[in-house]
Write a protein that holds these residues in place. Sequence first.
Motif, mmCIF file in Angstrom:
data_model
loop_
_atom_site.group_PDB
_atom_site.id
_atom_site.type_symbol
_atom_site.label_atom_id
_atom_site.label_comp_id
_atom_site.label_asym_id
_atom_site.label_seq_id
_atom_site.Cartn_x
_atom_site.Cartn_y
_atom_site.Cartn_z
ATOM 1 N N THR A 134 0.777 -7.745 6.333
ATOM 2 C CA THR A 134 0.347 -7.914 4.941
ATOM 3 C C THR A 134 -0.366 -6.656 4.475
ATOM 4 O O THR A 134 -1.150 -6.071 5.225
ATOM 5 C CB THR A 134 -0.626 -9.105 4.824
ATOM 6 N N THR A 136 -2.803 -5.337 1.210
ATOM 7 C CA THR A 136 -3.578 -5.794 0.057
ATOM 8 C C THR A 136 -4.016 -4.576 -0.736
ATOM 9 O O THR A 136 -4.576 -3.627 -0.168
ATOM 10 C CB THR A 136 -4.818 -6.599 0.512
ATOM 11 N N GLN A 138 -6.207 -3.187 -4.160
ATOM 12 C CA GLN A 138 -7.238 -3.531 -5.142
ATOM 13 C C GLN A 138 -7.301 -2.415 -6.172
ATOM 14 O O GLN A 138 -7.309 -1.237 -5.819
ATOM 15 C CB GLN A 138 -8.592 -3.709 -4.470
ATOM 16 N N GLN A 149 -0.507 2.726 0.889
ATOM 17 C CA GLN A 149 -0.683 2.201 2.243
ATOM 18 C C GLN A 149 0.645 2.288 2.981
ATOM 19 O O GLN A 149 1.703 2.335 2.371
ATOM 20 C CB GLN A 149 -1.155 0.751 2.187
#
Length: 181
Positions: A134, A136, A138, A149
């Motif tokens: 996963t 994430t 922000q 990423q």
Amino acid sequence: NYFYGLKIYRGVPAGFNFPPLVNPDDPTFIALEGSSEPLSQQLQISSVSTPGQFVVTASTTSPAGSNWLQVAPGSLTPPTKPANTPLTVTANPTGLAVGTYTSTINFVSPTTNVQRQIPVTLEIGPFINVNPGTLTFQAVQEGALPTAQSFIVGADGAPTPYTAVATVANPTGGNWLQVTP
């Protein structure tokens, strides 16, 4: 009536059975290498002629002598279309390496020798690992873009080509996520 030496019948001779209709007529199974969970599909069998009994068997062509495909029941009498009767076809990938395997479902009438063969394919793909599972992100609205990423993709066994595609679920069709090789 004759056409190039072939006798043409008007109508169907009494007692003649056509091969069964099978839907779908090219079942395909897909499994990951190392999987031992049998996969099943239900085929719908019907007839365009007077219903007749058929013996149903599976014959595996690759790998020769294996029995990864099973059919049940082993005998059936397909009803006249639009009615149908189910045939359960099960592929067991246990112990099979990455590759494409083929088999045939055979329908043979023991009384009229009418036959039909349906090809079956089992695709065994490599198990692909993605780490981390996963990502994430922000961000602040109208602010700077979040930092890019990375993730690592690996496969068990032989090198495996792959294509990474970004799909956004919220909002539907959004284009805020991009993937580059």
